[in-house]
Scaffold this motif. Structure first.
Motif, PDB file in Angstrom:
ATOM      1  N   ALA A  99     -34.818  86.488  65.963  1.00 20.17           N
ATOM      2  CA  ALA A  99     -34.195  87.044  67.169  1.00 20.17           C
ATOM      3  C   ALA A  99     -35.123  86.980  68.373  1.00 20.17           C
ATOM      4  O   ALA A  99     -34.664  86.945  69.513  1.00 20.17           O
ATOM      5  CB  ALA A  99     -33.764  88.494  66.926  1.00 20.17           C
ATOM      6  N   ARG A 100     -36.433  86.954  68.121  1.00 23.61           N
ATOM      7  CA  ARG A 100     -37.419  86.864  69.215  1.00 23.61           C
ATOM      8  C   ARG A 100     -38.473  85.837  68.839  1.00 23.61           C
ATOM      9  O   ARG A 100     -38.989  85.852  67.723  1.00 23.61           O
ATOM     10  CB  ARG A 100     -38.082  88.217  69.459  1.00 23.61           C
ATOM     11  N   ILE A 101     -38.794  84.972  69.799  1.00 23.14           N
ATOM     12  CA  ILE A 101     -39.794  83.934  69.561  1.00 23.14           C
ATOM     13  C   ILE A 101     -40.631  83.725  70.816  1.00 23.14           C
ATOM     14  O   ILE A 101     -40.239  84.137  71.911  1.00 23.14           O
ATOM     15  CB  ILE A 101     -39.138  82.588  69.182  1.00 23.14           C
ATOM     16  N   ASP A 102     -41.763  83.087  70.642  1.00 21.50           N
ATOM     17  CA  ASP A 102     -42.546  82.576  71.763  1.00 21.50           C
ATOM     18  C   ASP A 102     -42.528  81.060  71.653  1.00 21.50           C
ATOM     19  O   ASP A 102     -42.736  80.514  70.567  1.00 21.50           O
ATOM     20  CB  ASP A 102     -43.994  83.074  71.717  1.00 21.50           C
ATOM     21  N   VAL A 103     -42.254  80.392  72.760  1.00 28.87           N
ATOM     22  CA  VAL A 103     -42.206  78.940  72.810  1.00 28.87           C
ATOM     23  C   VAL A 103     -43.181  78.473  73.882  1.00 28.87           C
ATOM     24  O   VAL A 103     -43.129  78.952  75.016  1.00 28.87           O
ATOM     25  CB  VAL A 103     -40.785  78.437  73.153  1.00 28.87           C
ATOM     26  N   THR A 104     -44.063  77.563  73.519  1.00 34.85           N
ATOM     27  CA  THR A 104     -44.970  76.964  74.491  1.00 34.85           C
ATOM     28  C   THR A 104     -44.450  75.568  74.782  1.00 34.85           C
ATOM     29  O   THR A 104     -44.041  74.844  73.871  1.00 34.85           O
ATOM     30  CB  THR A 104     -46.405  76.925  73.952  1.00 34.85           C
ATOM     31  N   PHE A 105     -44.445  75.196  76.063  1.00 36.80           N
ATOM     32  CA  PHE A 105     -43.909  73.906  76.474  1.00 36.80           C
ATOM     33  C   PHE A 105     -44.525  73.501  77.799  1.00 36.80           C
ATOM     34  O   PHE A 105     -45.229  74.285  78.430  1.00 36.80           O
ATOM     35  CB  PHE A 105     -42.378  73.976  76.611  1.00 36.80           C
ATOM     36  N   GLU A 106     -44.256  72.268  78.203  1.00 40.08           N
ATOM     37  CA  GLU A 106     -44.663  71.811  79.525  1.00 40.08           C
ATOM     38  C   GLU A 106     -43.436  71.799  80.426  1.00 40.08           C
ATOM     39  O   GLU A 106     -42.323  71.529  79.969  1.00 40.08           O
ATOM     40  CB  GLU A 106     -45.277  70.399  79.464  1.00 40.08           C
ATOM     41  N   THR A 107     -43.671  72.089  81.687  1.00 37.28           N
ATOM     42  CA  THR A 107     -42.609  71.979  82.684  1.00 37.28           C
ATOM     43  C   THR A 107     -42.436  70.504  83.038  1.00 37.28           C
ATOM     44  O   THR A 107     -43.214  69.649  82.598  1.00 37.28           O
ATOM     45  CB  THR A 107     -42.964  72.757  83.960  1.00 37.28           C
ATOM     46  N   LEU A 108     -41.439  70.199  83.836  1.00 32.86           N
ATOM     47  CA  LEU A 108     -41.221  68.814  84.266  1.00 32.86           C
ATOM     48  C   LEU A 108     -42.384  68.282  85.095  1.00 32.86           C
ATOM     49  O   LEU A 108     -42.542  67.076  85.247  1.00 32.86           O
ATOM     50  CB  LEU A 108     -39.911  68.706  85.046  1.00 32.86           C
ATOM     51  N   GLU A 109     -43.202  69.191  85.617  1.00 35.83           N
ATOM     52  CA  GLU A 109     -44.384  68.796  86.394  1.00 35.83           C
ATOM     53  C   GLU A 109     -45.627  68.688  85.530  1.00 35.83           C
ATOM     54  O   GLU A 109     -46.694  68.305  86.008  1.00 35.83           O
ATOM     55  CB  GLU A 109     -44.636  69.802  87.524  1.00 35.83           C
ATOM     56  N   GLY A 110     -45.544  69.082  84.246  1.00 34.36           N
ATOM     57  CA  GLY A 110     -46.681  68.982  83.340  1.00 34.36           C
ATOM     58  C   GLY A 110     -47.486  70.247  83.166  1.00 34.36           C
ATOM     59  O   GLY A 110     -48.507  70.230  82.480  1.00 34.36           O
ATOM     60  N   LEU A 115     -43.161  80.986  76.893  1.00 34.92           N
ATOM     61  CA  LEU A 115     -41.976  81.792  77.178  1.00 34.92           C
ATOM     62  C   LEU A 115     -41.696  82.700  76.002  1.00 34.92           C
ATOM     63  O   LEU A 115     -41.663  82.251  74.856  1.00 34.92           O
ATOM     64  CB  LEU A 115     -40.782  80.859  77.401  1.00 34.92           C
ATOM     65  N   ALA A 116     -41.520  83.994  76.257  1.00 33.89           N
ATOM     66  CA  ALA A 116     -41.044  84.931  75.245  1.00 33.89           C
ATOM     67  C   ALA A 116     -39.520  84.943  75.372  1.00 33.89           C
ATOM     68  O   ALA A 116     -38.985  85.295  76.419  1.00 33.89           O
ATOM     69  CB  ALA A 116     -41.617  86.325  75.489  1.00 33.89           C
ATOM     70  N   ALA A 117     -38.841  84.507  74.331  1.00 30.00           N
ATOM     71  CA  ALA A 117     -37.385  84.379  74.376  1.00 30.00           C
ATOM     72  C   ALA A 117     -36.748  85.278  73.336  1.00 30.00           C
ATOM     73  O   ALA A 117     -37.292  85.478  72.248  1.00 30.00           O
ATOM     74  CB  ALA A 117     -36.976  82.929  74.134  1.00 30.00           C
ATOM     75  N   ASP A 118     -35.578  85.818  73.683  1.00 27.96           N
ATOM     76  CA  ASP A 118     -34.821  86.624  72.735  1.00 27.96           C
ATOM     77  C   ASP A 118     -33.342  86.333  72.914  1.00 27.96           C
ATOM     78  O   ASP A 118     -32.938  85.586  73.803  1.00 27.96           O
ATOM     79  CB  ASP A 118     -35.133  88.115  72.907  1.00 27.96           C
ATOM     80  N   GLY A 119     -32.526  86.913  72.040  1.00 27.73           N
ATOM     81  CA  GLY A 119     -31.085  86.748  72.143  1.00 27.73           C
ATOM     82  C   GLY A 119     -30.647  85.304  71.940  1.00 27.73           C
ATOM     83  O   GLY A 119     -31.315  84.518  71.259  1.00 27.73           O
ATOM     84  N   PRO A 120     -29.507  84.935  72.540  1.00 22.27           N
ATOM     85  CA  PRO A 120     -29.002  83.570  72.387  1.00 22.27           C
ATOM     86  C   PRO A 120     -30.013  82.507  72.817  1.00 22.27           C
ATOM     87  O   PRO A 120     -30.054  81.423  72.236  1.00 22.27           O
ATOM     88  CB  PRO A 120     -27.760  83.549  73.290  1.00 22.27           C
TER      89      PRO A 120
END
Length: 142
Positions: A99-110, A115-120
């Motif tokens: 139900a809750r996760i942390d996601v690491t990513f790059e933006t379109l600019e690099g 991001l701490a994400a929850d819900g849908p």
């Protein structure tokens, strides 16, 4: 209602290393395809592209909309609480997701972002990252 499934690939999509504008163009194309199909998330691999890129337009647990493109997304933390994705997205395959996760990513600019994400939003991101990594959910409901 038509459901599209990605064609299985023997290899996972490759990491994006060039942030020269082509990835932004691909993200725009993915958003257009997703929106025209009435979807809420789409991985580049679903249209046969090799880039590790996901676009989403999903609310978090508070109902706040979140449209974004994530380049090279990876789960970096999961938190307690499992939910069945089919309860959140009717018509999807039954699978337990965090139900809750942390996601690491790059933006379109690099730029690298976590991001701490929850819900849908959390559920949708996990499903799309699974597509990028050719990984099935750890648990399925029967």
């Amino acid at each position: 209602m038509t459901t599209f499934y990605p064609v299985p690939s023997p290899t996972s999509p490759g990491e994006v290393t060039e942030f020269d504008g082509q990835i932004a163009e691909l993200a725009e194309t993915l958003f257009e395809i997703m929106q025209s199909a009435g979807g809420v998330a789409l991985a580049a691999s679903a249209i046969g592209r090799p880039e590790r890129l996901v676009v989403v337009d999903l609310p978090d647990a508070a109902g706040m909309g979140c449209a974004m493109a994530l380049v090279n997304p990876r789960l970096t933390a999961v938190h307690d609480g499992l939910v069945d994705q089919a309860a959140v997205f009717p018509g999807s395959a039954p699978a337990l997701r965090f139900a809750r996760i942390d996601v690491t990513f790059e933006t379109l600019e690099g730029d690298t972002v976590t991001l701490a994400a929850d819900g849908p939003l959390a559920i949708g991101l996990q499903a799309q990252i699974d597509l990028l990594t050719n990984t099935a959910p750890a648990r399925h409901l029967h």
